[in-house]
Design a protein around this motif. Structure first.
Motif, PDB file in Angstrom:
ATOM      1  N   ASP A 151       0.833  -1.208   0.000  1.00  0.00           N
ATOM      2  CA  ASP A 151       0.000   0.000   0.000  1.00  0.00           C
ATOM      3  C   ASP A 151       0.868   1.258   0.000  1.00  0.00           C
ATOM      4  OD1 ASP A 151      -2.365  -1.361  -0.010  1.00  0.00           O
ATOM      5  OD2 ASP A 151      -2.850  -1.012   2.094  1.00  0.00           O
ATOM      6  N   ALA A 152       1.894   1.237   0.831  1.00  0.00           N
ATOM      7  CA  ALA A 152       2.780   2.405   0.950  1.00  0.00           C
ATOM      8  C   ALA A 152       3.504   2.678  -0.369  1.00  0.00           C
ATOM      9  CB  ALA A 152       3.784   2.186   2.076  1.00  0.00           C
ATOM     10  N   ASP A 153       3.972   1.618  -1.018  1.00  0.00           N
ATOM     11  CA  ASP A 153       4.682   1.781  -2.293  1.00  0.00           C
ATOM     12  C   ASP A 153       3.740   2.271  -3.397  1.00  0.00           C
ATOM     13  OD1 ASP A 153       7.006   0.987  -1.078  1.00  0.00           O
ATOM     14  OD2 ASP A 153       6.928  -1.077  -1.828  1.00  0.00           O
ATOM     15  N   ASN A 154       2.519   1.743  -3.407  1.00  0.00           N
ATOM     16  CA  ASN A 154       1.540   2.185  -4.406  1.00  0.00           C
ATOM     17  C   ASN A 154       1.157   3.649  -4.185  1.00  0.00           C
ATOM     18  OD1 ASN A 154       1.406  -0.277  -5.773  1.00  0.00           O
ATOM     19  ND2 ASN A 154      -0.213  -1.063  -4.454  1.00  0.00           N
ATOM     20  N   LEU A 155       1.030   4.035  -2.920  1.00  0.00           N
ATOM     21  CA  LEU A 155       0.720   5.437  -2.619  1.00  0.00           C
ATOM     22  C   LEU A 155       1.862   6.340  -3.053  1.00  0.00           C
ATOM     23  CD1 LEU A 155      -1.058   7.600  -1.337  1.00  0.00           C
ATOM     24  CD2 LEU A 155      -0.035   7.050   0.885  1.00  0.00           C
ATOM     25  N   ALA A 156       3.091   5.902  -2.838  1.00  0.00           N
ATOM     26  CA  ALA A 156       4.257   6.690  -3.249  1.00  0.00           C
ATOM     27  C   ALA A 156       4.313   6.837  -4.776  1.00  0.00           C
ATOM     28  CB  ALA A 156       5.534   6.046  -2.728  1.00  0.00           C
ATOM     29  N   ALA A 157       4.001   5.753  -5.496  1.00  0.00           N
ATOM     30  CA  ALA A 157       4.003   5.807  -6.960  1.00  0.00           C
ATOM     31  C   ALA A 157       2.913   6.747  -7.472  1.00  0.00           C
ATOM     32  CB  ALA A 157       3.812   4.404  -7.526  1.00  0.00           C
ATOM     33  N   PHE A 158       1.737   6.659  -6.851  1.00  0.00           N
ATOM     34  CA  PHE A 158       0.619   7.536  -7.211  1.00  0.00           C
ATOM     35  C   PHE A 158       0.974   8.999  -6.932  1.00  0.00           C
ATOM     36  CE2 PHE A 158      -3.185   9.671  -5.306  1.00  0.00           C
ATOM     37  CZ  PHE A 158      -3.868   9.921  -6.487  1.00  0.00           C
ATOM     38  N   THR A 159       1.572   9.255  -5.778  1.00  0.00           N
ATOM     39  CA  THR A 159       1.958  10.615  -5.393  1.00  0.00           C
ATOM     40  C   THR A 159       2.964  11.198  -6.367  1.00  0.00           C
ATOM     41  OG1 THR A 159       1.556  10.115  -3.059  1.00  0.00           O
ATOM     42  CG2 THR A 159       2.943  12.017  -3.530  1.00  0.00           C
ATOM     43  N   LYS A 160       3.941  10.393  -6.742  1.00  0.00           N
ATOM     44  CA  LYS A 160       4.980  10.862  -7.667  1.00  0.00           C
ATOM     45  C   LYS A 160       4.391  11.224  -9.032  1.00  0.00           C
ATOM     46  CE  LYS A 160       9.656   9.804  -9.239  1.00  0.00           C
ATOM     47  NZ  LYS A 160      10.226  10.911  -8.442  1.00  0.00           N
ATOM     48  N   GLU A 161       3.509  10.378  -9.522  1.00  0.00           N
ATOM     49  CA  GLU A 161       2.901  10.625 -10.834  1.00  0.00           C
ATOM     50  C   GLU A 161       2.013  11.874 -10.793  1.00  0.00           C
ATOM     51  OE1 GLU A 161       0.262   8.199 -14.209  1.00  0.00           O
ATOM     52  OE2 GLU A 161       1.108   7.139 -12.473  1.00  0.00           O
ATOM     53  N   LEU A 162       1.238  12.011  -9.741  1.00  0.00           N
ATOM     54  CA  LEU A 162       0.365  13.181  -9.609  1.00  0.00           C
ATOM     55  C   LEU A 162       1.185  14.449  -9.409  1.00  0.00           C
ATOM     56  CD1 LEU A 162      -2.469  14.357  -9.406  1.00  0.00           C
ATOM     57  CD2 LEU A 162      -2.508  13.714  -6.981  1.00  0.00           C
ATOM     58  N   SER A 163       2.251  14.343  -8.638  1.00  0.00           N
ATOM     59  CA  SER A 163       3.131  15.486  -8.405  1.00  0.00           C
ATOM     60  C   SER A 163       3.718  16.006  -9.715  1.00  0.00           C
ATOM     61  CB  SER A 163       4.255  15.092  -7.446  1.00  0.00           C
ATOM     62  OG  SER A 163       5.239  16.100  -7.363  1.00  0.00           O
ATOM     63  N   THR A 164       4.159  15.096 -10.556  1.00  0.00           N
ATOM     64  CA  THR A 164       4.757  15.483 -11.840  1.00  0.00           C
ATOM     65  C   THR A 164       3.771  16.274 -12.685  1.00  0.00           C
ATOM     66  OG1 THR A 164       6.221  13.549 -11.824  1.00  0.00           O
ATOM     67  CG2 THR A 164       5.829  14.610 -13.946  1.00  0.00           C
ATOM     68  N   GLN A 165       2.530  15.798 -12.741  1.00  0.00           N
ATOM     69  CA  GLN A 165       1.527  16.475 -13.562  1.00  0.00           C
ATOM     70  C   GLN A 165       1.125  17.831 -12.965  1.00  0.00           C
ATOM     71  OE1 GLN A 165      -1.692  14.841 -15.573  1.00  0.00           O
ATOM     72  NE2 GLN A 165      -0.860  12.793 -15.846  1.00  0.00           N
ATOM     73  N   LEU A 166       0.891  17.870 -11.666  1.00  0.00           N
ATOM     74  CA  LEU A 166       0.430  19.108 -11.044  1.00  0.00           C
ATOM     75  C   LEU A 166       1.508  20.184 -11.042  1.00  0.00           C
ATOM     76  CD1 LEU A 166      -1.612  17.799  -7.973  1.00  0.00           C
ATOM     77  CD2 LEU A 166      -2.512  18.756 -10.100  1.00  0.00           C
ATOM     78  N   HIS A 167       2.729  19.799 -10.699  1.00  0.00           N
ATOM     79  CA  HIS A 167       3.808  20.787 -10.633  1.00  0.00           C
ATOM     80  C   HIS A 167       4.131  21.356 -12.010  1.00  0.00           C
ATOM     81  CE1 HIS A 167       5.296  19.092  -6.527  1.00  0.00           C
ATOM     82  NE2 HIS A 167       4.390  20.032  -6.374  1.00  0.00           N
ATOM     83  N   ALA A 168       3.924  20.563 -13.048  1.00  0.00           N
ATOM     84  CA  ALA A 168       4.132  21.070 -14.411  1.00  0.00           C
ATOM     85  C   ALA A 168       3.131  22.168 -14.746  1.00  0.00           C
ATOM     86  CB  ALA A 168       4.010  19.930 -15.421  1.00  0.00           C
ATOM     87  N   LYS A 169       2.002  22.158 -14.053  1.00  0.00           N
ATOM     88  CA  LYS A 169       0.963  23.168 -14.263  1.00  0.00           C
ATOM     89  C   LYS A 169       0.963  24.211 -13.145  1.00  0.00           C
ATOM     90  CE  LYS A 169      -1.934  19.970 -16.881  1.00  0.00           C
ATOM     91  NZ  LYS A 169      -1.640  20.660 -18.165  1.00  0.00           N
ATOM     92  N   LYS A 170       2.065  24.228 -12.361  1.00  0.00           N
ATOM     93  CA  LYS A 170       2.247  25.184 -11.266  1.00  0.00           C
ATOM     94  C   LYS A 170       1.144  25.081 -10.210  1.00  0.00           C
ATOM     95  CE  LYS A 170       4.756  28.432 -14.226  1.00  0.00           C
ATOM     96  NZ  LYS A 170       6.040  27.801 -13.881  1.00  0.00           N
ATOM     97  N   LYS A 171       0.763  23.855  -9.914  1.00  0.00           N
ATOM     98  CA  LYS A 171      -0.221  23.581  -8.870  1.00  0.00           C
ATOM     99  C   LYS A 171       0.433  22.764  -7.761  1.00  0.00           C
ATOM    100  CE  LYS A 171      -4.136  23.906 -12.009  1.00  0.00           C
ATOM    101  NZ  LYS A 171      -4.588  25.207 -11.478  1.00  0.00           N
TER     102      LYS A 171
END
Length: 387
Positions: free
Chosen positions: A182-202
């Motif tokens: 669960d922890a690893d899946n959450l980390a993978a999800f967080t990383k992917e979402l972070s990449t998309q949001l930060h690219a849009k300055k969110k």
């Protein structure tokens, strides 16, 4: 006579010449009074060169408040907050995203419009404890982030709604990863979402379990996190409350100050060890009261103040035939100072709709304590000599 005369003449001549010489010397040494131009003479003594004093820049501190989707967004004092976190969007097992009807969407849009007037940021929280389709959110969220396909679908849906609704970010509220998988899946999800949001300055924040057992004051192994996740988010919102459920039910363990001290020490040490800035850490506090009798419902801090404004200075009250435990203004100020003194980035509130109005508002108490901390004058600094 002649010899005496010649001797006298010689004395007079020497005296006259000596006067001229002395006058010339005096003129050379003494400054001229009528100087009209020219540069001042430079000192032969050169001062020691020193670097400018190194004074740390004042960091901005956040005050983040969750608000539930059924609340009236016009009742919030946005001026006291840096972030409002609208709660909740609900994940589906295949990576879809749901809001709780048209009312929730309307309230979200009103929240965004109101927040913009005070430059307050708005995030949308995904997850929470309960799911709109029934039961806990855990099995829905767990399934959504367990496969790459559904994980990416949820990331795309969250990014899409953040852009469409002019949000400033997303808050992940997966309660809670119980295993390494669960922890690893959450980390993978967080990383992917972070990449998309930060690219849009969110921004991206994540709500986390306090990791301290309120009864034993020891680290709990029931909830697991992959620490790499914390490097991908802007804020880590520590839910430093609900300790009443640790072990046998005890309302007094809701969120007492010693419990919070242990939580702050744990997360401070973890972030120091991982070399992650503690400015990301945000200490959460409860705006509700827990009853000693578990068969009686929780009440809001606002309800306690409505009963008697003097209750603001206490942490317990006898009401409805039971004792309620909560955090009054004094405890909130101590907790805020504790967090800031340990380098935390600010404070988090659950939940804005539970606060009192007026001078006994907990939001105001926390906000004022943060401002007092930021505006404290620098008393001294060390001058560093240049090499």
């Amino acid at each position: 006579m002649n010899k005496r005369f010649l001797l006298l003449v010689m004395v007079i001549v020497l005296t006259f010449l000596g006067g001229i010489y002395t006058g010339l010397q005096f003129t050379t040494i003494m400054p001229q009074k009528n100087v009209t131009s020219g540069k001042a003479p430079q000192s032969a003594i050169k001062p020691e060169t020193k670097e400018l004093p190194e004074v740390a820049k004042t960091q901005s501190k956040v005050l983040m408040g969750y608000i539930q989707d059924f609340r009236d967004p016009n009742q919030v004092d946005y001026s006291k907050l840096t972030h409002v976190i609208f709660s909740f969007a609900h994940p589906t097992k295949d990576g879809g995203l749901l809001l709780n009807g048209d009312t929730a969407l309307k309230n979200l849009r009103t929240t965004v419009a109101n927040a913009k007037k005070t430059n307050t940021k708005v995030e949308l929280a995904v997850g929470g404890w309960y799911h709109m389709n029934g039961g806990e959110s855990y099995p829905y969220f767990k399934a959504a982030i367990s496969s790459p396909a559904s994980r990416t679908k949820l990331v795309n849906n969250l990014t899409s709604i953040a852009v469409r609704e002019k949000l400033d970010g997303i808050d992940i509220d997966f309660e809670h990863p119980h295993s390494k998988a669960d922890a690893d899946n959450l980390a993978a999800f967080t990383k992917e979402l972070s990449t998309q949001l930060h690219a849009k300055k969110k921004e991206l924040s994540v709500a986390v379990n306090a990791k301290i057992n309120a009864e034993t004051l020891t680290v709990s192994g029931f909830v697991q996190y992959n620490s790499s996740m914390f490097k991908d988010v802007d804020h880590v919102n520590i839910m430093a409350y609900d300790g009443q459920w640790d072990g046998s039910y005890n309302a007094a363990n809701l969120s007492p100050y010693p419990f919070t001290e242990k939580i702050v020490n744990y997360w401070s040490q973890l972030f120091d060890e991982q070399k992650i800035s503690k400015e990301k850490l945000v200490l959460g506090v409860p705006f509700y009261a827990q009853p000693a009798n578990p068969n009686i419902k929780q009440v809001s801090y606002g309800a306690i103040i409505n009963q008697n404004p003097a209750n603001a200075s206490s942490d317990t009250i006898n009401m409805n035939g039971t004792t309620y435990y909560y955090n009054g203004t004094g405890t909130m100020k101590r907790k805020t100072k504790l967090a800031l003194d340990n380098g935390f980035g600010g404070m988090m509130i659950w939940e804005l709709g539970l606060d009192a109005k007026g001078s006994n508002s907990l939001t105001s108490s926390i906000s004022n304590t943060i401002k007092e901390s930021i505006n404290s004058p620098v008393k001294y600094y060390t001058v560093v000599k240049a090499n």
